[in-house]
Design an enzyme around this catalytic site. Structure first.
Site, mmCIF file in Angstrom:
data_model
loop_
_atom_site.group_PDB
_atom_site.id
_atom_site.type_symbol
_atom_site.label_atom_id
_atom_site.label_comp_id
_atom_site.label_asym_id
_atom_site.label_seq_id
_atom_site.Cartn_x
_atom_site.Cartn_y
_atom_site.Cartn_z
ATOM 1 N N GLY A 149 30.428 53.814 45.292
ATOM 2 C CA GLY A 149 31.863 53.953 45.068
ATOM 3 C C GLY A 149 32.234 54.662 43.778
ATOM 4 O O GLY A 149 33.372 55.063 43.580
ATOM 5 N N HIS A 175 32.174 53.379 40.682
ATOM 6 C CA HIS A 175 32.844 52.523 39.696
ATOM 7 C C HIS A 175 31.941 52.068 38.557
ATOM 8 O O HIS A 175 32.360 51.248 37.744
ATOM 9 C CB HIS A 175 33.449 51.297 40.384
ATOM 10 C CG HIS A 175 34.789 51.550 40.985
ATOM 11 N ND1 HIS A 175 35.962 51.386 40.289
ATOM 12 C CD2 HIS A 175 35.139 51.965 42.216
ATOM 13 C CE1 HIS A 175 36.986 51.675 41.071
ATOM 14 N NE2 HIS A 175 36.521 52.030 42.248
ATOM 15 N N SER A 232 25.806 56.057 37.878
ATOM 16 C CA SER A 232 25.515 56.362 39.276
ATOM 17 C C SER A 232 25.683 57.850 39.576
ATOM 18 O O SER A 232 25.319 58.300 40.668
ATOM 19 C CB SER A 232 26.423 55.546 40.201
ATOM 20 O OG SER A 232 27.787 55.882 40.009
ATOM 21 N N GLY A 281 26.986 48.988 44.833
ATOM 22 C CA GLY A 281 26.916 48.617 43.431
ATOM 23 C C GLY A 281 27.349 47.195 43.181
ATOM 24 O O GLY A 281 26.725 46.468 42.406
ATOM 25 N N HIS A 328 47.550 41.106 27.854
ATOM 26 C CA HIS A 328 47.795 42.457 27.344
ATOM 27 C C HIS A 328 49.089 42.490 26.541
ATOM 28 O O HIS A 328 49.861 41.534 26.522
ATOM 29 C CB HIS A 328 47.835 43.482 28.483
ATOM 30 C CG HIS A 328 48.950 43.263 29.470
ATOM 31 N ND1 HIS A 328 49.521 44.274 30.194
ATOM 32 C CD2 HIS A 328 49.611 42.137 29.853
ATOM 33 C CE1 HIS A 328 50.467 43.796 30.982
ATOM 34 N NE2 HIS A 328 50.528 42.495 30.795
ATOM 35 N N TYR A 377 27.761 40.735 31.729
ATOM 36 C CA TYR A 377 27.756 40.833 33.190
ATOM 37 C C TYR A 377 27.281 42.225 33.595
ATOM 38 O O TYR A 377 27.878 43.222 33.190
ATOM 39 C CB TYR A 377 29.153 40.546 33.720
ATOM 40 C CG TYR A 377 29.343 40.699 35.210
ATOM 41 C CD1 TYR A 377 28.334 40.396 36.125
ATOM 42 C CD2 TYR A 377 30.561 41.141 35.718
ATOM 43 C CE1 TYR A 377 28.530 40.529 37.488
ATOM 44 C CE2 TYR A 377 30.771 41.273 37.088
ATOM 45 C CZ TYR A 377 29.746 40.967 37.964
ATOM 46 O OH TYR A 377 29.941 41.099 39.312
ATOM 47 N N TYR A 413 29.613 44.914 34.742
ATOM 48 C CA TYR A 413 30.473 45.499 33.709
ATOM 49 C C TYR A 413 29.562 46.212 32.710
ATOM 50 O O TYR A 413 29.488 45.874 31.540
ATOM 51 C CB TYR A 413 31.295 44.423 33.010
ATOM 52 C CG TYR A 413 32.328 43.750 33.886
ATOM 53 C CD1 TYR A 413 32.767 44.338 35.072
ATOM 54 C CD2 TYR A 413 32.878 42.515 33.534
ATOM 55 C CE1 TYR A 413 33.715 43.724 35.874
ATOM 56 C CE2 TYR A 413 33.831 41.901 34.328
ATOM 57 C CZ TYR A 413 34.240 42.504 35.504
ATOM 58 O OH TYR A 413 35.184 41.887 36.296
#
Length: 532
Positions: A108, A110, A116, A179, A289, A468, A471
């Site tokens: 994808g 991402h 990738s 992924g 935010h 992670y 991420y």
């Protein structure tokens, strides 16, 4: 007699043409090799894109999800292959090894660091965009989904067949399942059903020898490794068999905004004590935010509480009033809907068909990082955190926190490579996005998120400071372009995988001893340099 500076100019020009000529020769030889090893040379020629192909640029950019890796300065693949048949991929693996090219595998696009589809060495990209078939078996509550399919496409196909089945993958619809499943994958159903990778029951992979293997053929060690250990370190994963999970006909969603003026600091602090202890049917996260206050237009911090509850609104409100009364939840902040409608709700889609749209329009560049929190962050530390969000580099910054607990407390750290289970209160994703171009702008925002990450160090997991894998963050350590020892790779490997990293390296050594499938954060082989 030629002037010395002119002589050097001639030499440089000659070297440039020599390198270009070598690259052209490599391209030609590689493409010829693909045709030789393919069952049908005419079919593979239709899915091979070199830099001279008019469609090369559009094929490359169609799945780039971060403009930080779309500039002219970004290294580009010598060749892009969009395979339609298994033998296309097998030919790429054989020919890449023969011609000394690295392979990057994209589903994808991402990958947060673009690994990738970006490399700093000569490389080719296998883009799995054509491997996107999905077969749903409602009777057995299972599905086969190819790696090039997106999470949105999977959700859509499930909803076509059933109103009471779902899957615990992520919320963002354009993420490729290859992924996401390979690194873990989580969403609002995490606390009830675990990770996407926890619910994989079979897979098809093409290994370094070009063999197509299922779970039985690859063996339990490799099957363990690809579910959360990053599949691209071990081969090309073509498809996953997943276990679908039951969802009720009606679920409840929550979206509730609280600013600092509405006691957001105390609410976030209290949430840390509550989020991971709620009923496992509840996934209650927060997006933090900076916004402009509706009262005076001055900047403030918004805590946007978002949740999915597997049940009706009355039960959810009763639960929240009992466990988290401080939030002051109002009924109008909740809504009842089907599970698939809840998926649409959180991405702002009005129609289910939008889940099939793969071509997200990219509008910005970003940098992201992650943490796991095991003890509540004090209120005074949260107040210091808000001050960072008022800085210039924090424009476009978000911090998303999502609770663990529930079933995550009952799954062993070694069940799959993803080790972050019992004891974690929540996972943190930090990100900063920007629209402007230029090196100074990039450095301003990346420097800011690194300062944020440094500020958070005393309040998050340690020994190691966990991260992670989905991420991806190259700041925490990278492999060499050439040989990387296991000990060197532990700098980043233990942060993602803790004690599972050693087992991953053993699997790597067994199935890919020469370390063909590699990138800046791929699992290393335990064999010494130069071993074949």
């Amino acid at each position: 007699m030629m002037h010395l500076s002119s002589f050097f100019t001639v030499v440089v020009i000659a070297l440039v043409f020599s390198f270009k000529s070598a690259a052209v020769d490599t391209n030609l030889s590689f493409v010829q090799c693909l045709c030789t090893y393919s069952h049908n040379s005419s079919s593979i020629s239709k899915v091979v894109y070199t830099k001279t192909n008019s469609s090369y640029s559009s094929i490359l950019h169609i799945s780039i999800q971060n403009l930080r890796f779309a500039s002219n300065k970004t290294p580009k693949p010598l060749v892009i292959i969009t395979p339609q048949e298994v033998f296309h991929i097998q030919a790429v693996i054989i020919c890449s090894q023969r011609h000394g090219l690295q392979v990057r595998i994209r589903s994808g696009g991402h990958d947060f660091e673009g690994l990738s589809y970006v490399a700093k060495v000569p490389y080719v990209v296998i883009d799995l965009i054509n491997f996107r078939e999905i077969e749903i078996n409602v009777k057995n509550s299972t599905a086969w989904v190819q790696s090039g399919a997106t999470v949105g496409e999977l959700y859509y196909k499930i909803s076509e067949k059933s109103k009471t089945l779902g899957f615990p993958a992520g919320a963002f619809p354009t993420v490729g399942v290859g992924g996401q499943f390979g690194g873990g994958g989580y969403g609002f159903l995490l606390r009830k059903y675990g990770l996407a990778a926890d619910n994989v029951i079979d897979a098809h992979i093409i290994d370094v020898e070009g063999r197509l293997l299922d779970r039985e053929g690859m063996g339990e060690d490799l099957f363990w490794a690809i579910r959360g250990g990053g599949g691209a370190s071990f081969g090309v994963i073509l498809a996953w068999k997943i276990k679908l999970v039951p969802v009720p006909p009606t679920v409840t969603v929550l979206r509730a905004s609280r600013t600092l003026e509405q006691n957001a600091t105390k609410l976030v602090h209290r949430w840390q004590l509550v989020g991971s202890k709620l009923d496992e049917d509840t996934g209650l996260g927060i997006l933090l935010h900076r916004i402009n206050s509706s009262n005076n237009g001055e900047p403030t911090i918004e805590a946007l509480f978002q949740a999915t509850y597997l049940g009706g609104v009355d039960q959810f409100i009763d639960l929240m009033q009992e466990k988290f009364p401080e939030l002051g939840l109002k009924r109008e902040e909740c809504a009842e809907m089907s599970w698939i409608e809840s998926v649409l709700f959180f991405v702002g889609f009005q129609r289910r068909e939008l889940l099939l749209n793969r071509s997200q329009t990219i509008t910005d560049s970003f940098k992201a990082k992650s943490d796991f929190v095991r003890t509540p962050i004090p209120e005074v530390a949260l107040e210091g955190l808000w001050q960072l969000f008022y800085e210039d580099g924090a424009q476009g910054a978000t911090m998303i926190v999502f609770p663990f607990g529930g079933i995550m407390d009952n799954i062993s750290e070694s069940e799959i490579p993803f080790p972050h289970r019992s004891g974690n209160l929540y996972l943190v994703q930090y990100s900063v996005h920007w629209l402007e171009e230029g090196d100074e702008v990039v450095q301003k925002h990346i420097s800011w998120i690194r300062r944020l990450y440094s500020y958070m160090e005393p309040f998050v997991s340690n020994s190691p400071r966990a991260a992670y894998a989905n991420y991806r963050d190259l700041d925490i350590g990278v492999n060499n372009k050439g040989f990387t020892s296991y000990n060197q790779a532990t700098v980043w490997g233990f942060k993602y995988f803790k004690n599972n990293f050693k087992r991953l390296a053993h699997v790597k050594t067994k199935v890919d001893p020469s370390n063909f499938f590699r990138n800046e954060q791929s699992i290393p082989s335990l064999l010494p340099q130069g071993h074949k």
